[in-house]
Design an enzyme around this catalytic site. Structure first.
Site, PDB file in Angstrom:
ATOM      1  N   HIS A  65     -29.921 -11.617  23.022  1.00  7.11           N
ATOM      2  CA  HIS A  65     -30.478 -10.388  22.432  1.00  7.11           C
ATOM      3  C   HIS A  65     -31.758 -10.617  21.646  1.00  7.11           C
ATOM      4  O   HIS A  65     -32.108  -9.807  20.801  1.00  7.11           O
ATOM      5  CB  HIS A  65     -29.476  -9.764  21.457  1.00  7.11           C
ATOM      6  CG  HIS A  65     -28.261  -9.203  22.101  1.00  7.11           C
ATOM      7  ND1 HIS A  65     -28.173  -7.888  22.494  1.00  7.11           N
ATOM      8  CD2 HIS A  65     -27.087  -9.774  22.425  1.00  7.11           C
ATOM      9  CE1 HIS A  65     -26.972  -7.675  23.013  1.00  7.11           C
ATOM     10  NE2 HIS A  65     -26.299  -8.802  22.991  1.00  7.11           N
ATOM     11  N   LYS A 101     -35.124   1.420  11.529  1.00  3.39           N
ATOM     12  CA  LYS A 101     -34.688   0.170  12.158  1.00  3.39           C
ATOM     13  C   LYS A 101     -34.619  -0.883  11.056  1.00  3.39           C
ATOM     14  O   LYS A 101     -35.073  -0.628   9.933  1.00  3.39           O
ATOM     15  CB  LYS A 101     -35.643  -0.277  13.260  1.00  3.39           C
ATOM     16  CG  LYS A 101     -37.122  -0.230  12.860  1.00  3.39           C
ATOM     17  CD  LYS A 101     -38.047  -0.511  14.006  1.00  3.39           C
ATOM     18  CE  LYS A 101     -38.176   0.582  15.024  1.00  3.39           C
ATOM     19  NZ  LYS A 101     -37.460   0.412  16.252  1.00  3.39           N
ATOM     20  N   ARG A 102     -34.061  -2.059  11.350  1.00  3.67           N
ATOM     21  CA  ARG A 102     -34.066  -3.113  10.355  1.00  3.67           C
ATOM     22  C   ARG A 102     -35.490  -3.427   9.937  1.00  3.67           C
ATOM     23  O   ARG A 102     -36.430  -3.275  10.725  1.00  3.67           O
ATOM     24  CB  ARG A 102     -33.418  -4.385  10.933  1.00  3.67           C
ATOM     25  CG  ARG A 102     -31.927  -4.335  10.980  1.00  3.67           C
ATOM     26  CD  ARG A 102     -31.328  -4.133   9.627  1.00  3.67           C
ATOM     27  NE  ARG A 102     -31.464  -5.323   8.796  1.00  3.67           N
ATOM     28  CZ  ARG A 102     -30.455  -6.128   8.467  1.00  3.67           C
ATOM     29  NH1 ARG A 102     -29.237  -5.868   8.875  1.00  3.67           N
ATOM     30  NH2 ARG A 102     -30.654  -7.190   7.706  1.00  3.67           N
ATOM     31  N   LYS A 152     -41.210  -6.012  13.691  1.00 10.03           N
ATOM     32  CA  LYS A 152     -41.057  -4.586  14.024  1.00 10.03           C
ATOM     33  C   LYS A 152     -42.240  -3.774  13.478  1.00 10.03           C
ATOM     34  O   LYS A 152     -42.490  -2.663  13.888  1.00 10.03           O
ATOM     35  CB  LYS A 152     -39.744  -4.044  13.477  1.00 10.03           C
ATOM     36  CG  LYS A 152     -38.516  -4.701  14.135  1.00 10.03           C
ATOM     37  CD  LYS A 152     -37.220  -4.108  13.635  1.00 10.03           C
ATOM     38  CE  LYS A 152     -35.987  -4.859  14.095  1.00 10.03           C
ATOM     39  NZ  LYS A 152     -35.439  -4.424  15.381  1.00 10.03           N
ATOM     40  N   THR A 180     -32.686   0.105  20.877  1.00 10.53           N
ATOM     41  CA  THR A 180     -31.780   1.141  21.389  1.00 10.53           C
ATOM     42  C   THR A 180     -32.086   2.459  20.682  1.00 10.53           C
ATOM     43  O   THR A 180     -31.818   3.534  21.220  1.00 10.53           O
ATOM     44  CB  THR A 180     -30.297   0.764  21.172  1.00 10.53           C
ATOM     45  OG1 THR A 180     -30.163   0.193  19.871  1.00 10.53           O
ATOM     46  CG2 THR A 180     -29.826  -0.230  22.205  1.00 10.53           C
ATOM     47  N   LYS A 202     -32.228   6.524  21.922  1.00 11.73           N
ATOM     48  CA  LYS A 202     -31.581   7.656  21.242  1.00 11.73           C
ATOM     49  C   LYS A 202     -32.593   8.751  20.922  1.00 11.73           C
ATOM     50  O   LYS A 202     -32.317   9.944  21.075  1.00 11.73           O
ATOM     51  CB  LYS A 202     -30.903   7.183  19.947  1.00 11.73           C
ATOM     52  CG  LYS A 202     -29.731   6.249  20.185  1.00 11.73           C
ATOM     53  CD  LYS A 202     -29.272   5.560  18.907  1.00 11.73           C
ATOM     54  CE  LYS A 202     -28.417   4.343  19.255  1.00 11.73           C
ATOM     55  NZ  LYS A 202     -28.253   3.385  18.163  1.00 11.73           N
TER      56      LYS A 202
HETATM   57  O1  CBF Z   1     -29.510  -5.718  22.334  1.00  8.02           O
HETATM   58  C1  CBF Z   1     -29.258  -4.964  21.203  1.00  8.02           C
HETATM   59  C2  CBF Z   1     -30.325  -5.203  20.151  1.00  8.02           C
HETATM   60  O2  CBF Z   1     -30.115  -6.485  19.600  1.00  8.02           O
HETATM   61  C3  CBF Z   1     -31.019  -6.830  18.533  1.00  8.02           C
HETATM   62  O3  CBF Z   1     -30.875  -5.908  17.491  1.00  8.02           O
HETATM   63  C4  CBF Z   1     -30.619  -8.207  17.983  1.00  8.02           C
HETATM   64  O4  CBF Z   1     -29.888  -8.277  17.044  1.00  8.02           O
HETATM   65  N1  CBF Z   1     -31.043  -9.302  18.540  1.00  8.02           N
HETATM   66  C5  CBF Z   1     -32.443  -6.808  19.066  1.00  8.02           C
HETATM   67  O5  CBF Z   1     -33.347  -7.099  18.013  1.00  8.02           O
HETATM   68  C6  CBF Z   1     -32.763  -5.464  19.689  1.00  8.02           C
HETATM   69  O6  CBF Z   1     -34.024  -5.511  20.319  1.00  8.02           O
HETATM   70  C7  CBF Z   1     -31.717  -5.103  20.736  1.00  8.02           C
HETATM   71  O7  CBF Z   1     -31.932  -3.807  21.204  1.00  8.02           O
END
Ligand code: CBF
Length: 818
Positions: A361, A552-553, A558, A662, A666
């Site tokens: 991820h 978002k975080r 980002k 994601t 949404k």
């Molecule tokens: O795949 C789900 C999400 O995972 C992350 O949040 C992560 O923790 N590695 C990514 O940063 C996201 O891009 C991703 O959508």
């Protein structure tokens, strides 16, 4: 997924009233007169849970007896959100609930609000896991989500008087929690430490301490599928063997210390996302839930068998490793097979590699976990031996595939040198059948960069599954007005189980009547959010301004800083008359973001955003033109309120850094337009909605790479664009820190000298595209047409489709037969 119409409620309103009363009386022991909203919430939840029980047991029975392979989704995080409304929707009981609760003299919204949101995840990865178990159940695929029931979820975020983030513990289990069923009779023993000895020619692990893993089961109801899967979250309990000797010496605290420490394993969620890990407790957590889950699966699929034939294990269940967090499961399964069930190495390896698959991820190298060999040796000595052996076998296999010694060395699972480490992503790639990224671009970069050596030698292992989100929670529950309009437009509600049907809205983007209705829905959502915000956070948001959101975080990649710099430059332009105030399109900007508690730059960015908000919102010169709000503690609930009200969504990470995202899905599904870079799933969203319906800006992955190569000099961009210079100078001069020039100096210094994520390089393009955005917004019919096309063309991003891709490309299994 086969299209389903909305399920029919299993009860009438009258019956449901009786059920609630019964729960109040026999479970909570309160009369109707005494019952608070929270009591009604607990009673209704328990009543709903009873309705799920038969399908839950039937699903498990069919799973164990059936010929379909189950899915085990191993994830350290499940950000499930509130449960009650979701369960009501999936059972078809929303109306009956509303009516019953009203009849009992309560407001359904307040009853639903009494539910405390479990924060068992950090962000995207945890929420994705929750969407996936929802879709698995909705598709009728037997599945377990396996994770940890943390006592403290993600911290509660507050802001102090200076706008700094303050973290407060989130002891969510201090509240009534009617959804999780703790099952002491199905617990598992998980052990740690000690040494490995040889007995009769066999390696025997002699651990020195153990913890009891107790499952807490959450039912996962499918939408209209009649199936209910299981989310099994492990909670750590100590064994009650405490040190009597120490106790007798009146050292009570010392006597209970090991028990307290054992229970600490599931006490707290690590509040990190995409930042390096390396804590001992974290490894303990990972092993704790994975070991318990693997033993649990053997118990479930081979009931009562002492010597089961585990060569059939990969036919019973396939385990998905959600990122590197559960990868210790690979040596654990090897250990179980060899040490507990006497299989030879080759058979054990064959079973293991067929059982696991790995989803990556991230693209940030620092977020790929590596564990020091010393630490694994200390906590899990037998596993370290097995990992070393896997490494040796793997290197031998590589020698048969290539003569390139450097490549072989680069691919070592266990590194060499004074402080050797285990690379968990490499272990997962070597020890599983498939590896997937989470968006096309990400999967490609995984193959080309992060795991290149592996993909060169094992190309067939690699695949992509673009992420998805559940339309039930994120459209139907979050946005009932839009849902009703979609159903009206399509003439059916089957889209909730077949999101591709949204395509049927494409022609309606040219139907002025429909476009007007769509605009009314958006406006009503904005009003609703403004009311919610006033009530919950105490700020006024004007629904007659553009609602522009970035949630978002908080992470440098980002690039919340890009948004805030552009915002400051806009503010400055209004203040110094570079733009005529009458020409300024009124805009309300919302931020939502938590920073990892130890991430200094992210926390400083939060402070800056809060102070920009303070200055802008109190400046009469920009009143009615620009407002900035940063509601604290962004969570699933706030997402469900804010996303439907948003018109412009920000997905502005540096190209090549966001694996997928994601939130982007949404927002598009709820009719927001996106301003974004060519990163993660933005690329696919843009392809689907059409380039004309997406505001693209910024460097591409190749351009970013080329700029790094040539030597990136951020100061050049600062000098070149007066808007950027003005914004940074304003920060430096203390405008947002009551005249103090030092407060944000670390941010400014970083931007001007390093700026690793190239915020400055993308600034001009980002500031320029705002004109296009505003021009379009001034033509509401055109804006809304494009917004409808976003909804219509993003059905692909349903988590049902993502799960179908996993079924076909990775898991090779199918739904249970009826
Ligand atoms: O795949 C789900 C999400 O995972 C992350 O949040 C992560 O923790 N590695 C990514 O940063 C996201 O891009 C991703 O959508």
């Amino acid at each position: 997924m086969t299209e389903q119409t909305a399920p029919k409620s299993p009860v009438t309103t009258e019956q449901f009233i009786d059920e609630i009363k019964e729960q109040l009386k026999y479970n909570q022991g309160v009369t109707l007169e005494q019952a608070t909203d929270a009591d009604i919430y607990v009673a209704s939840s328990l009543a709903v849970r009873r309705h799920l029980m038969d399908s839950w047991t039937a699903t498990q029975k069919a799973m164990v007896e059936g010929n379909t392979k189950a899915v085990g989704y191993l994830s350290a995080e499940f950000l499930i959100g509130k449960q009650l409304r979701n369960a009501l929707l999936n059972l078809g009981m929303l109306t009956e609930f509303d009516e019953a609760v009203k009849t009992l003299g309560h407001d359904p919204q307040l009853v639903v609000d009494a539910e405390y949101e479990p924060g068992l995840g950090n962000g995207g990865l945890g929420r994705l896991a929750a969407c996936y178990v929802d879709s698995l159940a909705s598709l009728g695929v037997p599945a377990f989500g396996y994770g940890i029931q943390y006592k403290y979820g993600i911290f509660k975020q507050e802001f102090d008087a200076e706008g700094k983030q303050v973290e407060r513990p989130d002891y969510w289990l201090a509240n009534d929690e009617p959804w999780g069923h703790i099952d002491y009779n199905r617990s598992q023993k998980v052990s740690f430490g000690g040494e490995v000895v040889e007995e009769n020619g066999k390696k025997v692990w002699k651990p020195v301490w153990s913890v009891r893993a107790v499952p807490v089961d959450y039912m996962v109801p499918g939408y209209a599928s009649g199936r209910v899967d299981t989310l099994r979250l492990w909670s750590a309990k100590s064994y009650d063997e405490f040190d009597l000797l120490t106790f007798n010496k009146s050292e009570y605290l010392d006597a209970v210390k090991p028990q307290v420490e054992a229970e600490n394993i599931s006490k707290i969620l690590y509040p990190e996302d995409s930042t390096p890990q390396g804590k001992r407790l974290r490894l303990e957590q990972q092993y704790f839930f994975v070991a318990a889950s693997l033993h649990d699966a053997i118990r479930v699929f081979y009931p009562g068998q002492d010597k089961p034939d585990l060569t059939t294990f990969p036919d019973k269940i396939t385990f998905q490793l959600n990122d590197t967090h559960p990868v210790i499961g690979i040596p654990e399964l090897m250990r179980i097979l060899i040490d507990e069930y006497d299989y030879d190495w080759d058979t054990a390896w064959d079973i293991t590699t067929k059982t696991f698959n790995y989803t990556c991820h991230t693209l940030l190298p620092e977020a790929l976990e590596v564990w020091p060999v010393d630490l694994i040796n200390e906590l899990l000595p037998r596993h370290m031996e097995i990992i070393n052996e896997i490494n040796e076998h793997f290197l031998a296999e590589l020698k048969g595939l290539t003569r390139d010694k450097e490549r072989i060395n680069r691919m070592r699972i266990v590194t060499e040198g004074e402080h050797p480490q285990v690379r968990m992503a490499y272990l997962a790639t070597a020890g599983g059948s498939h590896v997937n990224g989470v968006a096309e671009l990400h999967s490609q970069l995984l193959k080309d960069v992060t795991l290149r050596d592996f993909s060169d030698l094992f190309p067939t292992k690699f695949t992509n599954v673009t992420n998805g989100v559940t339309p039930r929670r994120f459209i139907r529950l979050a946005n009932p007005r839009l849902s009703a309009l979609i159903t009206e437009g399509l003439g059916t509600d089957k889209w909730l189980s077949d999101l591709d049907l949204l395509q049927g809205l494409v022609p309606l983007a040219n139907d002025d009547e429909f476009v007007k209705k769509f605009a009314e829905v958006k406006h009503a959502n904005k009003v609703a959010f403004a009311n919610f915000a006033k009530d919950r956070y105490g700020f006024e948001a004007n629904p007659d301004t553009m609602f522009n959101t970035m949630v978002k975080r908080l992470h440098e990649y980002k690039r919340q800083s890009l948004k805030i710099l552009a915002l400051i430059s806009r503010y400055a332009a209004i203040k110094n008359g570079t733009v005529n105030v009458d020409d300024v399109l009124p805009r309300t900007v919302f931020f939502g973001a938590k920073a990892a508690p130890g991430y200094y730059m992210a926390k400083l960015t939060i402070q800056l955003i809060n102070n920009v908000a303070r200055v802008v919102n109190n400046d009469p010169d920009v009143k009615g033109k620009l407002a900035v709000h940063f509601p604290a503690n962004y969570n699933v609930r706030l997402a469900q309120h804010l996303i439907p009200a948003t018109e412009l969504d920000e997905q502005i990470s540096q190209a090549g850094k966001e694996a997928s995202g994601t939130g982007n899905m949404k927002f598009a599904l709820n009719g927001a337009l996106t301003v974004g870079t060519l990163d993660g799933a933005n690329v696919e969203i843009r392809e689907r909605v059409g380039a004309d319906n997406f505001f693209l800006f910024g460097l591409t992955v190749d351009e970013v790479e080329a700029l790094y190569e040539e030597g990136y000099d951020p100061a050049k961009y600062y000098e070149a664009d007066p808007r950027l210079k003005m914004a940074i100078d304003m920060i430096s001069s203390g405008t947002f820190s009551d005249g103090d020039r030092n407060t944000y100096a670390p941010l400014v210094a970083d931007w001007l000298t390093k700026d690793y994520f190239m915020t400055l390089a993308d600034f001009s393009a980002y500031a320029d595209i705002q004109y296009q955005i505003e021009d379009l917004y001034r033509q509401p019919m055109e804006w809304n047409r494009k917004a409808i096309l976003n909804v219509a063309n993003t059905g692909y991003f349903s988590s049902d489709r993502a799960i179908e891709d996993y079924l076909e490309r990775i898991w090779h299994t199918s739904p249970l037969a009826d």
